[in-house]
Write a protein that holds these residues in place. Structure first.
Motif, PDB file in Angstrom:
ATOM      1  N   VAL A   1       4.640  -5.762 -89.987  1.00 53.27           N
ATOM      2  CA  VAL A   1       5.316  -4.442 -90.123  1.00 53.27           C
ATOM      3  C   VAL A   1       6.286  -4.223 -89.050  1.00 53.27           C
ATOM      4  N   LEU A   2       7.546  -3.536 -89.178  1.00 57.23           N
ATOM      5  CA  LEU A   2       8.588  -3.528 -88.294  1.00 57.23           C
ATOM      6  C   LEU A   2       8.760  -2.073 -87.876  1.00 57.23           C
ATOM      7  N   TYR A   3       9.004  -1.713 -86.868  1.00 57.97           N
ATOM      8  CA  TYR A   3       9.203  -0.353 -86.420  1.00 57.97           C
ATOM      9  C   TYR A   3      10.280  -0.398 -85.445  1.00 57.97           C
ATOM     10  N   ARG A   4      11.270   0.885 -85.607  1.00 61.83           N
ATOM     11  CA  ARG A   4      12.445   0.666 -84.696  1.00 61.83           C
ATOM     12  C   ARG A   4      12.635   2.153 -84.053  1.00 61.83           C
ATOM     13  N   VAL A   5      13.482   2.218 -82.968  1.00 63.28           N
ATOM     14  CA  VAL A   5      13.698   3.361 -82.342  1.00 63.28           C
ATOM     15  C   VAL A   5      15.224   3.131 -81.539  1.00 63.28           C
ATOM     16  N   SER A   6      16.044   3.911 -81.858  1.00 56.54           N
ATOM     17  CA  SER A   6      17.509   3.939 -81.316  1.00 56.54           C
ATOM     18  C   SER A   6      17.665   4.682 -79.929  1.00 56.54           C
ATOM     19  N   ARG A   7      18.627   4.465 -79.183  1.00 52.58           N
ATOM     20  CA  ARG A   7      18.827   5.034 -77.986  1.00 52.58           C
ATOM     21  C   ARG A   7      19.146   6.376 -78.422  1.00 52.58           C
TER      22      ARG A   7
ATOM     23  N   ALA B   1       4.911   1.002 -72.277  1.00 51.48           N
ATOM     24  CA  ALA B   1       6.125   0.995 -73.136  1.00 51.48           C
ATOM     25  C   ALA B   1       7.066   2.099 -73.066  1.00 51.48           C
ATOM     26  N   ARG B   2       6.720   3.267 -72.950  1.00 53.85           N
ATOM     27  CA  ARG B   2       7.556   4.141 -72.539  1.00 53.85           C
ATOM     28  C   ARG B   2       8.437   3.893 -71.638  1.00 53.85           C
ATOM     29  N   ALA B   3       7.913   3.382 -70.380  1.00 50.39           N
ATOM     30  CA  ALA B   3       8.839   2.943 -69.414  1.00 50.39           C
ATOM     31  C   ALA B   3       9.738   1.922 -69.626  1.00 50.39           C
ATOM     32  N   ALA B   4       9.064   0.906 -70.668  1.00 48.56           N
ATOM     33  CA  ALA B   4      10.028  -0.446 -70.804  1.00 48.56           C
ATOM     34  C   ALA B   4      11.268   0.089 -71.708  1.00 48.56           C
ATOM     35  N   LEU B   5      11.000   1.074 -72.735  1.00 50.05           N
ATOM     36  CA  LEU B   5      11.932   1.608 -73.446  1.00 50.05           C
ATOM     37  C   LEU B   5      13.040   2.410 -72.799  1.00 50.05           C
ATOM     38  N   GLU B   6      12.554   2.939 -71.743  1.00 50.43           N
ATOM     39  CA  GLU B   6      13.643   3.631 -71.139  1.00 50.43           C
ATOM     40  C   GLU B   6      14.474   2.873 -70.248  1.00 50.43           C
ATOM     41  N   PHE B   7      13.791   1.760 -69.867  1.00 47.75           N
ATOM     42  CA  PHE B   7      14.666   0.509 -69.019  1.00 47.75           C
ATOM     43  C   PHE B   7      15.492  -0.077 -70.068  1.00 47.75           C
ATOM     44  N   GLY B   8      15.102  -0.254 -71.105  1.00 42.91           N
ATOM     45  CA  GLY B   8      15.884  -0.822 -72.219  1.00 42.91           C
ATOM     46  C   GLY B   8      17.326   0.011 -72.693  1.00 42.91           C
ATOM     47  N   PHE B   9      17.116   1.344 -72.723  1.00 42.77           N
ATOM     48  CA  PHE B   9      18.105   2.195 -73.203  1.00 42.77           C
ATOM     49  C   PHE B   9      18.932   2.136 -71.785  1.00 42.77           C
ATOM     50  N   THR B  10      18.449   2.600 -70.885  1.00 46.50           N
ATOM     51  CA  THR B  10      19.264   2.971 -69.676  1.00 46.50           C
ATOM     52  C   THR B  10      19.889   1.938 -68.847  1.00 46.50           C
TER      53      THR B  10
END
Length: 174
Positions: free
Chosen positions: A168-174, A109-118
């Protein structure tokens, strides 16, 4: 995409049988409204592949680098069902039971987040689960995602009266 221990890749025909097995496992699917038949699981895999073609990202098949074993998926999925936060992109995962407790979901998931943001240029990524899914909520928190209880909602794709409807909903921003 690769992580230290995982290969995150597009889907192969050989993934379908183990994917169907995990989608039919009552423990894996405990926080989803229904188990999936083989046909439903194959159709889901088809939708996953179509999302890659449409958006350039999706739910990557997860393979353990050391063994080559398929263990499930982790990645990004676009949602536009009616809710106060949609349209949105979610980071999500589903792993076979034997892959639980090894940190694979968090690592991928960390790699997926990195891909999503970059790579995908997303500004925000969400994650959601049934209120009682402590394991997934712990992954969300390890990822640095935050929850505002005011964001919790009744999932429109879960039947009324189901104990899984409250989400439940969690969020993270760039």
């Amino acid at each position: 995409m690769d992580t230290e221990r995982l290969i995150m890749r597009r889907w192969r025909a050989a993934d379908r049988e183990p994917f169907a097995a995990l989608n039919a496992d009552p423990e894996v699917m405990a926080h989803f409204p229904n188990l999936m038949t083989r046909e439903q699981s194959d159709a889901f895999a088809d939708r996953i592949e179509a999302a890659f073609e449409r958006r350039g990202y999706g739910l990557w098949a997860l393979e353990v680098r050391e063994t080559g074993a398929f263990i499930g998926f982790t990645g990004l999925i676009y949602w536009d069902f009616p809710a106060h936060f949609t349209p949105a992109v979610e980071v999500g995962w589903r792993l076979a039971r034997h892959a639980w407790g090894h940190g694979y979901a968090t690592e991928a998931a960390r790699a997926a987040l990195e891909f999503g943001f970059t790579q995908a240029g997303l500004e925000e990524i969400v994650s959601m689960t049934a209120v009682g899914n402590a394991r997934s909520r712990a992954v969300m928190e390890r990822l640095g995602m935050t929850r505002d209880p005011a964001d919790d909602f009744d999932h429109p794709n879960v039947p009324e009266g189901s104990p899984l409807r409250r989400t439940v909903l969690y969020r993270v921003s760039r």
